[in-house]
Design an enzyme around this catalytic site. Sequence first.
Site, PDB file in Angstrom:
ATOM      1  N   LYS A  78       0.996  -0.884  -0.012  1.00 49.40           N
ATOM      2  CA  LYS A  78       0.112  -0.158   0.209  1.00 49.40           C
ATOM      3  C   LYS A  78       0.633   1.261   0.022  1.00 49.40           C
ATOM      4  CE  LYS A  78      -3.337  -1.420   2.965  1.00 49.40           C
ATOM      5  NZ  LYS A  78      -4.800  -1.238   3.384  1.00 49.40           N
ATOM      6  N   GLN A  86      -5.054  -0.765   9.536  1.00 57.58           N
ATOM      7  CA  GLN A  86      -4.950  -2.455   9.767  1.00 57.58           C
ATOM      8  C   GLN A  86      -5.988  -3.258  10.395  1.00 57.58           C
ATOM      9  OE1 GLN A  86      -4.018  -3.139   6.249  1.00 57.58           O
ATOM     10  NE2 GLN A  86      -4.768  -4.688   6.336  1.00 57.58           N
ATOM     11  N   ASP A 130     -11.157   3.869   5.211  1.00 57.83           N
ATOM     12  CA  ASP A 130     -11.856   2.603   5.366  1.00 57.83           C
ATOM     13  C   ASP A 130     -13.569   2.534   5.237  1.00 57.83           C
ATOM     14  OD1 ASP A 130     -10.145   0.385   4.888  1.00 57.83           O
ATOM     15  OD2 ASP A 130      -9.414   0.279   6.970  1.00 57.83           O
TER      16      ASP A 130
HETATM   17  N1  GUN Z   1      -8.067  -6.117   7.350  1.00 55.44           N
HETATM   18  C1  GUN Z   1      -8.444  -6.248   5.734  1.00 55.44           C
HETATM   19  N2  GUN Z   1      -9.462  -6.016   5.137  1.00 55.44           N
HETATM   20  C2  GUN Z   1      -9.462  -4.950   5.381  1.00 55.44           C
HETATM   21  C3  GUN Z   1      -9.366  -3.818   5.225  1.00 55.44           C
HETATM   22  O1  GUN Z   1     -10.214  -3.199   4.551  1.00 55.44           O
HETATM   23  N3  GUN Z   1      -9.238  -2.735   5.252  1.00 55.44           N
HETATM   24  C4  GUN Z   1      -8.266  -2.582   7.156  1.00 55.44           C
HETATM   25  N4  GUN Z   1      -7.586  -1.172   7.161  1.00 55.44           N
HETATM   26  N5  GUN Z   1      -7.701  -3.502   7.305  1.00 55.44           N
HETATM   27  C5  GUN Z   1      -8.345  -4.983   6.424  1.00 55.44           C
END
Ligand code: GUN
Length: 300
Positions: free
Chosen positions: A54, A98, A121
């Site tokens: 990312k 995350q 998110d």
């Molecule tokens: N863990 C799995 N999918 C996601 C997501 O879309 N965002 C975040 N922050 N963590 C995740």
Amino acid sequence: MSATLIDGKGFAASVREKVATHVARLKDEHGITPGLAVVLVGEDPARQVYVRNKGKQTVEVGMNSIEHKLNADTPEDVLLDLIATLNADPEVHGILVQLPFPGHLDEDLVINSIDPAKDVDGFHFSNVGLLSTGQRSIVPCTPLGCLMMLRAHHGSLSGLDAVVIGRSNIVGKPMANLLLGDSCTVTIAHSRTKDLTEVVRRADIVVAAVGRPEMIPGDWIKPGPTVIDVGINRIDAPEKGDGKTRLVGDCDFARFSGFAGAITPVSGGVGPMTIACPLANTVTACRRANGLAEPDGLTA
Ligand code: GUN
């Protein structure tokens, strides 16, 4: 029938190109560089790779990447203080913590401490509420990516029967809301659903997000639906040698390919979109924060 493969990798590349164009315009026309802050708590290797990718892609599209890696035993108040600092930082337009967290952290408390305007998110309760009432929100990344691919493949989704398998806050529920917003007839199926086979059989669109390897057999579907497989599950692959593994989806891909009209592969399907969409949401958040129009092609 042999299903058309939906090229999530190519699609994600086109989303990143659009993001890069928007970022260049924000810099040239407004002197603003969007910034995405990613917070990782703990040392899980798969999550570390994901966060690194990312960060790399954030920089590649011209944005500022801010990474905070915290030890697994970080106290909750330290994490909350960090989020408060990021909330107050005008150079940070998107914040992503995350998931999942180590068990001592209250996930809801942490998520709801993020400024909703920076919650790229889309997990903050106010974004969830805005989405479910059809108001402008920040939309969770994986469902947003799935919706973009479905729209690109089908054009209009209006009137189609969509079955979402899985009821998580991250994928299932927001996916269902987005499909409803596009006038699908939506069913959310889950582990307690009676006669899942029959439910899946009537679908024109199947979105599988259960996180169980190859749980859904291909012969459950009628001929022709579009299948979006969100699952990324690692399983043993003794055929590749001792100790080897491979990734599979929630759908039995080989059998699904014989029945589906179109399907996302695992590796090169939904996965790349889950990295491209936080970048898209950061541009959206940045433009909104600066009173600018919504970015074309990057929102729901
Ligand atoms: N863990 C799995 N999918 C996601 C997501 O879309 N965002 C975040 N922050 N963590 C995740």
